[in-house]
Design a protein around this motif. Structure first.
Motif, PDB file in Angstrom:
ATOM      1  N   GLY A  70       9.099  -6.869   7.189  1.00 44.15           N
ATOM      2  CA  GLY A  70       9.207  -6.898   5.735  1.00 44.15           C
ATOM      3  C   GLY A  70       8.562  -8.107   5.065  1.00 44.15           C
ATOM      4  N   TRP A  71       8.013  -9.034   5.858  1.00 39.79           N
ATOM      5  CA  TRP A  71       7.292 -10.157   5.263  1.00 39.79           C
ATOM      6  C   TRP A  71       5.994  -9.631   4.649  1.00 39.79           C
ATOM      7  CZ3 TRP A  71       8.174 -15.727   6.707  1.00 39.79           C
ATOM      8  CH2 TRP A  71       9.424 -15.909   7.336  1.00 39.79           C
ATOM      9  N   GLN A  72       5.405 -10.430   3.741  1.00 35.03           N
ATOM     10  CA  GLN A  72       4.227  -9.984   3.007  1.00 35.03           C
ATOM     11  C   GLN A  72       3.094 -11.001   3.103  1.00 35.03           C
ATOM     12  OE1 GLN A  72       5.730  -9.592  -0.986  1.00 35.03           O
ATOM     13  NE2 GLN A  72       7.114  -7.893  -0.478  1.00 35.03           N
ATOM     14  N   ILE A  73       1.860 -10.484   3.001  1.00 36.52           N
ATOM     15  CA  ILE A  73       0.709 -11.373   2.883  1.00 36.52           C
ATOM     16  C   ILE A  73       0.784 -12.086   1.540  1.00 36.52           C
ATOM     17  CG2 ILE A  73      -1.811 -11.448   2.640  1.00 36.52           C
ATOM     18  CD1 ILE A  73      -1.941  -9.043   4.528  1.00 36.52           C
ATOM     19  N   ASP A  74       0.567 -13.388   1.545  1.00 34.89           N
ATOM     20  CA  ASP A  74       0.597 -14.157   0.302  1.00 34.89           C
ATOM     21  C   ASP A  74      -0.626 -15.069   0.256  1.00 34.89           C
ATOM     22  OD1 ASP A  74       2.390 -15.095  -2.093  1.00 34.89           O
ATOM     23  OD2 ASP A  74       1.607 -16.919  -1.157  1.00 34.89           O
ATOM     24  N   ARG A  75      -1.307 -15.072  -0.906  1.00 34.80           N
ATOM     25  CA  ARG A  75      -2.496 -15.911  -1.082  1.00 34.80           C
ATOM     26  C   ARG A  75      -2.410 -16.711  -2.378  1.00 34.80           C
ATOM     27  NH1 ARG A  75      -5.231 -10.969   1.173  1.00 34.80           N
ATOM     28  NH2 ARG A  75      -5.810 -11.548   3.310  1.00 34.80           N
ATOM     29  N   GLU A  80      -3.459 -19.218   2.439  1.00 34.69           N
ATOM     30  CA  GLU A  80      -3.179 -18.044   3.260  1.00 34.69           C
ATOM     31  C   GLU A  80      -1.829 -18.219   3.955  1.00 34.69           C
ATOM     32  OE1 GLU A  80      -4.731 -15.231   3.538  1.00 34.69           O
ATOM     33  OE2 GLU A  80      -6.600 -15.667   2.459  1.00 34.69           O
ATOM     34  N   ALA A  81      -0.834 -17.505   3.459  1.00 34.57           N
ATOM     35  CA  ALA A  81       0.528 -17.639   3.972  1.00 34.57           C
ATOM     36  C   ALA A  81       1.126 -16.264   4.226  1.00 34.57           C
ATOM     37  CB  ALA A  81       1.394 -18.421   2.987  1.00 34.57           C
ATOM     38  N   THR A  82       2.274 -16.254   4.868  1.00 33.91           N
ATOM     39  CA  THR A  82       3.061 -15.039   5.069  1.00 33.91           C
ATOM     40  C   THR A  82       4.434 -15.288   4.460  1.00 33.91           C
ATOM     41  OG1 THR A  82       1.862 -14.699   7.142  1.00 33.91           O
ATOM     42  CG2 THR A  82       3.796 -13.331   6.755  1.00 33.91           C
ATOM     43  N   TYR A  83       4.869 -14.385   3.597  1.00 34.61           N
ATOM     44  CA  TYR A  83       6.007 -14.639   2.698  1.00 34.61           C
ATOM     45  C   TYR A  83       7.147 -13.662   2.940  1.00 34.61           C
ATOM     46  CZ  TYR A  83       8.494 -14.558  -1.822  1.00 34.61           C
ATOM     47  OH  TYR A  83       9.440 -14.571  -2.819  1.00 34.61           O
ATOM     48  N   VAL A  92       2.668 -20.939   7.032  1.00 31.94           N
ATOM     49  CA  VAL A  92       1.225 -21.130   7.123  1.00 31.94           C
ATOM     50  C   VAL A  92       0.891 -21.562   8.549  1.00 31.94           C
ATOM     51  CG1 VAL A  92      -0.735 -22.527   6.348  1.00 31.94           C
ATOM     52  CG2 VAL A  92       0.987 -21.750   4.696  1.00 31.94           C
ATOM     53  N   PHE A  93      -0.108 -20.942   9.153  1.00 35.65           N
ATOM     54  CA  PHE A  93      -0.581 -21.371  10.465  1.00 35.65           C
ATOM     55  C   PHE A  93      -1.426 -22.616  10.288  1.00 35.65           C
ATOM     56  CE2 PHE A  93      -3.552 -21.702  13.919  1.00 35.65           C
ATOM     57  CZ  PHE A  93      -2.821 -21.372  15.037  1.00 35.65           C
ATOM     58  N   GLN A  94      -1.207 -23.634  11.136  1.00 30.35           N
ATOM     59  CA  GLN A  94      -1.899 -24.910  10.985  1.00 30.35           C
ATOM     60  C   GLN A  94      -2.284 -25.494  12.339  1.00 30.35           C
ATOM     61  OE1 GLN A  94      -2.626 -26.930   7.953  1.00 30.35           O
ATOM     62  NE2 GLN A  94      -3.942 -27.643   9.615  1.00 30.35           N
ATOM     63  N   ASN A  95      -3.585 -25.650  12.583  1.00 33.84           N
ATOM     64  CA  ASN A  95      -4.031 -26.406  13.746  1.00 33.84           C
ATOM     65  C   ASN A  95      -3.675 -27.875  13.535  1.00 33.84           C
ATOM     66  OD1 ASN A  95      -5.363 -24.396  15.412  1.00 33.84           O
ATOM     67  ND2 ASN A  95      -6.903 -24.257  13.801  1.00 33.84           N
ATOM     68  N   ALA A  96      -3.133 -28.508  14.575  1.00 33.83           N
ATOM     69  CA  ALA A  96      -2.638 -29.874  14.427  1.00 33.83           C
ATOM     70  C   ALA A  96      -3.115 -30.751  15.571  1.00 33.83           C
ATOM     71  CB  ALA A  96      -1.106 -29.865  14.385  1.00 33.83           C
ATOM     72  N   ASP A  97      -3.057 -32.069  15.334  1.00 35.26           N
ATOM     73  CA  ASP A  97      -3.491 -33.024  16.357  1.00 35.26           C
ATOM     74  C   ASP A  97      -2.369 -33.402  17.302  1.00 35.26           C
ATOM     75  OD1 ASP A  97      -1.894 -34.678  14.790  1.00 35.26           O
ATOM     76  OD2 ASP A  97      -3.298 -36.360  14.872  1.00 35.26           O
ATOM     77  N   SER A  98      -1.166 -32.920  17.037  1.00 33.85           N
ATOM     78  CA  SER A  98      -0.022 -33.151  17.924  1.00 33.85           C
ATOM     79  C   SER A  98       1.102 -32.217  17.498  1.00 33.85           C
ATOM     80  CB  SER A  98       0.454 -34.615  17.876  1.00 33.85           C
ATOM     81  OG  SER A  98       1.041 -34.896  16.620  1.00 33.85           O
ATOM     82  N   LYS A 112      -5.464 -31.505   3.814  1.00 34.32           N
ATOM     83  CA  LYS A 112      -4.940 -30.503   2.907  1.00 34.32           C
ATOM     84  C   LYS A 112      -5.362 -30.816   1.476  1.00 34.32           C
ATOM     85  CE  LYS A 112      -3.080 -27.892   4.665  1.00 34.32           C
ATOM     86  NZ  LYS A 112      -3.700 -26.808   5.483  1.00 34.32           N
ATOM     87  N   GLY A 113      -5.620 -29.787   0.695  1.00 37.68           N
ATOM     88  CA  GLY A 113      -6.082 -29.952  -0.673  1.00 37.68           C
ATOM     89  C   GLY A 113      -4.945 -30.011  -1.678  1.00 37.68           C
ATOM     90  N   PRO A 114      -5.290 -30.139  -2.961  1.00 34.31           N
ATOM     91  CA  PRO A 114      -4.263 -30.259  -4.014  1.00 34.31           C
ATOM     92  C   PRO A 114      -3.377 -29.028  -4.139  1.00 34.31           C
ATOM     93  CG  PRO A 114      -6.477 -30.050  -4.959  1.00 34.31           C
ATOM     94  CD  PRO A 114      -6.660 -30.297  -3.498  1.00 34.31           C
ATOM     95  N   ALA A 115      -3.920 -27.842  -3.839  1.00 27.73           N
ATOM     96  CA  ALA A 115      -3.091 -26.632  -3.934  1.00 27.73           C
ATOM     97  C   ALA A 115      -1.960 -26.682  -2.917  1.00 27.73           C
ATOM     98  CB  ALA A 115      -3.944 -25.388  -3.710  1.00 27.73           C
ATOM     99  N   ALA A 116      -2.265 -27.124  -1.692  1.00 26.37           N
ATOM    100  CA  ALA A 116      -1.232 -27.250  -0.666  1.00 26.37           C
ATOM    101  C   ALA A 116      -0.204 -28.299  -1.074  1.00 26.37           C
ATOM    102  CB  ALA A 116      -1.858 -27.616   0.670  1.00 26.37           C
TER     103      ALA A 116
END
Length: 213
Positions: A70-75, A80-83, A92-98, A112-116
């Motif tokens: 029942g989760w939804q695509i959210d933009r 790009e998130a799943t809501y 939000v899927f995020q590649n990370a350094d640790s 990350k930009g201002p929207a995030a």
């Protein structure tokens, strides 16, 4: 800065994920797809292709798993998130350094930009329901609690955590309300299919997503 709450024991991770409508096996399957996608990088690809492949397939895997529930695509704001419309939570899927390092907060591979930053700030209001109820329906999606599935991939060292940041400063996360450890250091080897000596690459197999105890 230590997170307000770090969950790493299997029983507390399972309990908290259940509260959020998630499970460790679901998130581990997402990580497996992201790792497999990154492994498809070849020399002729652009230099950033490995990270892009991981992000694209990781994001798709989150949606593949959660939309069935029942989760939804959210933009919203091009993030790009799943809501989850029932709980007001986004992932939000995020590649990370640790990841899963008590002494170090996960850092995004790309700033990350201002929207995030706005989205993370807006999501804090739902920590305090008494302030959110009046405008909850109108602002629910825009100001959803924004969680990140941080995935660290470095050869055979793969780790992942689901975490709720407090804010973003200078393009990076600054402090966390909560960090939930999904794949800790040294656990990855038990979560991938093995190939017996003398056998070729596995073609058809069922992915084992149970956690090591």
């Amino acid at each position: 800065m230590p997170a307000d709450r770090i969950l790493e024991r299997d029983y507390e991770v399972a309990s908290r994920l259940d509260q959020l409508g998630l499970s460790a096996s679901e998130l581990i399957s997402v990580v497996q797809q992201a790792v497999a996608a990154k492994a498809n990088f070849v020399l002729n690809h652009p230099l950033n292709a490995a990270g892009q492949l991981s992000y694209i397939y990781g994001t798709g895997a989150v949606r593949e798993v959660l939309r069935l529930k029942g989760w939804q695509i959210d933009r919203t704001d091009n993030i790009e998130a799943t809501y989850n419309p029932e709980t007001g939570m986004k992932i939000v899927f995020q590649n990370a350094d640790s990841a899963c390092d008590d002494g170090r907060d996960p850092k995004a591979i790309s700033d990350k930009g201002p929207a995030a930053s706005r989205a993370v700030d807006g999501g804090q209001m739902f920590l305090f329901p008494e302030y959110a109820e009046e405008e909850r329906e109108a602002l629910r999606r825009k100001n959803a609690a924004l969680w990140y599935l941080f995935v660290y991939i470095n050869g055979d060292d793969v780790r992942a955590e689901l975490s709720f940041p407090k804010r973003i400063e200078d393009g990076q996360f600054k402090g966390f309300n909560e960090r939930i450890y999904i794949i800790r250091r040294g656990e990855w080897a038990s979560m991938i299919p093995g190939v017996a000596v003398g056998e070729g690459p596995a073609q058809d197999f069922e992915i084992n997503v149970t956690r090591r105890t």
